[in-house]
Design a protein around this motif. Structure first.
Motif, PDB file in Angstrom:
ATOM      1  N   UNK A   1       0.809  -1.213   0.000  1.00  0.00           N
ATOM      2  CA  UNK A   1       0.000   0.000   0.000  1.00  0.00           C
ATOM      3  C   UNK A   1       0.846   1.270   0.000  1.00  0.00           C
ATOM      4  N   UNK A   2       0.234   2.358  -0.450  1.00  0.00           N
ATOM      5  CA  UNK A   2       0.898   3.657  -0.529  1.00  0.00           C
ATOM      6  C   UNK A   2       1.104   4.243   0.859  1.00  0.00           C
ATOM      7  N   UNK A   3       1.892   5.271   0.919  1.00  0.00           N
ATOM      8  CA  UNK A   3       2.114   6.024   2.148  1.00  0.00           C
ATOM      9  C   UNK A   3       0.803   6.676   2.592  1.00  0.00           C
ATOM     10  N   UNK A   4       0.571   6.703   3.874  1.00  0.00           N
ATOM     11  CA  UNK A   4      -0.623   7.346   4.412  1.00  0.00           C
ATOM     12  C   UNK A   4      -0.305   8.825   4.658  1.00  0.00           C
ATOM     13  N   UNK A   5      -0.953   9.697   3.898  1.00  0.00           N
ATOM     14  CA  UNK A   5      -0.749  11.132   4.050  1.00  0.00           C
ATOM     15  C   UNK A   5      -1.754  11.767   5.007  1.00  0.00           C
ATOM     16  N   UNK A   6      -2.594  10.928   5.625  1.00  0.00           N
ATOM     17  CA  UNK A   6      -3.544  11.415   6.618  1.00  0.00           C
ATOM     18  C   UNK A   6      -4.346  12.587   6.084  1.00  0.00           C
ATOM     19  N   UNK A   7      -4.455  13.693   6.867  1.00  0.00           N
ATOM     20  CA  UNK A   7      -5.275  14.827   6.454  1.00  0.00           C
ATOM     21  C   UNK A   7      -4.704  15.599   5.257  1.00  0.00           C
ATOM     22  N   UNK A   8      -3.487  15.265   4.840  1.00  0.00           N
ATOM     23  CA  UNK A   8      -2.884  15.943   3.679  1.00  0.00           C
ATOM     24  C   UNK A   8      -3.298  15.271   2.368  1.00  0.00           C
TER      25      UNK A   8
END
Length: 188
Positions: free
Chosen positions: A84-91
């Motif tokens: 899976x991709x990186x989690x950028x959260x609210x970004x």
């Protein structure tokens, strides 16, 4: 099962988020028309390397890329959350330039998966998958952040690492160590 000796680490084709310079992360935009065209060319190219399995991140942009490669190769696609991709959260979904202007870098932005955690996750996923799906050759379809984190660990001399949409990288196991033989290949 024996360990794989050759891995083609690929990045998914282009999406509208890529075209707009937006952070994708765990958002799930589909491939756009450019991405579909890129993937068609890349699938034909990677099929000539005779992979035995294609393993994909669960996000639809990666799955569509993996399915095209698998279909061209006459093999199966496996979906695995470890890619899976990186989690950028609210970004997530914000323009990268806006995040960098506000926080100095994506790494400094609140809620973003830390770079060291991403690097450890990518390293662990790679070694687990090559052990599970050997002997290969394998194709792993993931994302630019994941690929960059893994490649920089396998060959620190590559930095900075570029990962164009629908690119592939060739990794080979030689004398017990993984080596990056080709990086960010897109030409047919």
């Amino acid at each position: 099962m024996p360990k794989a000796r050759r891995v083609y680490l690929a990045r998914h084709g282009r999406t509208a988020f890529n075209a707009d310079g937006r952070l994708r992360g765990l958002a799930d935009p589909p491939l756009d028309q450019v991405g579909l065209s890129e993937v068609s060319r890349r699938a034909a190219e990677l099929a000539t390397r005779h992979p035995t399995v294609v393993i994909s991140s669960p996000l639809q942009r990666a799955v569509a890329t993996a399915q095209a490669i698998a279909a061209a190769s006459g093999i199966e696609t496996q979906v695995d959350n470890r890619l899976n991709d990186r989690d950028y959260g609210p970004q997530t979904g914000r323009p990268r330039t806006d995040v960098e202007a506000e926080y100095g870098s994506v790494n400094s932005a609140p809620g973003v998966e830390p770079a060291d955690a991403l690097a450890e996750r990518a390293r662990r996923a790679f070694f687990e998958l090559v052990a599970e799906f050997g002997p290969g050759p394998l194709v792993m379809v993931s994302h630019d952040a994941f690929n960059q984190a893994l490649l920089s660990q396998l060959d620190p001399s590559l930095e900075p690492i570029s990962q164009d949409t629908a690119c592939w990288n060739q990794l080979s196991l030689i004398d017990g160590s993984w080596r990056v033989d080709a990086c960010n290949r897109t030409a047919v």
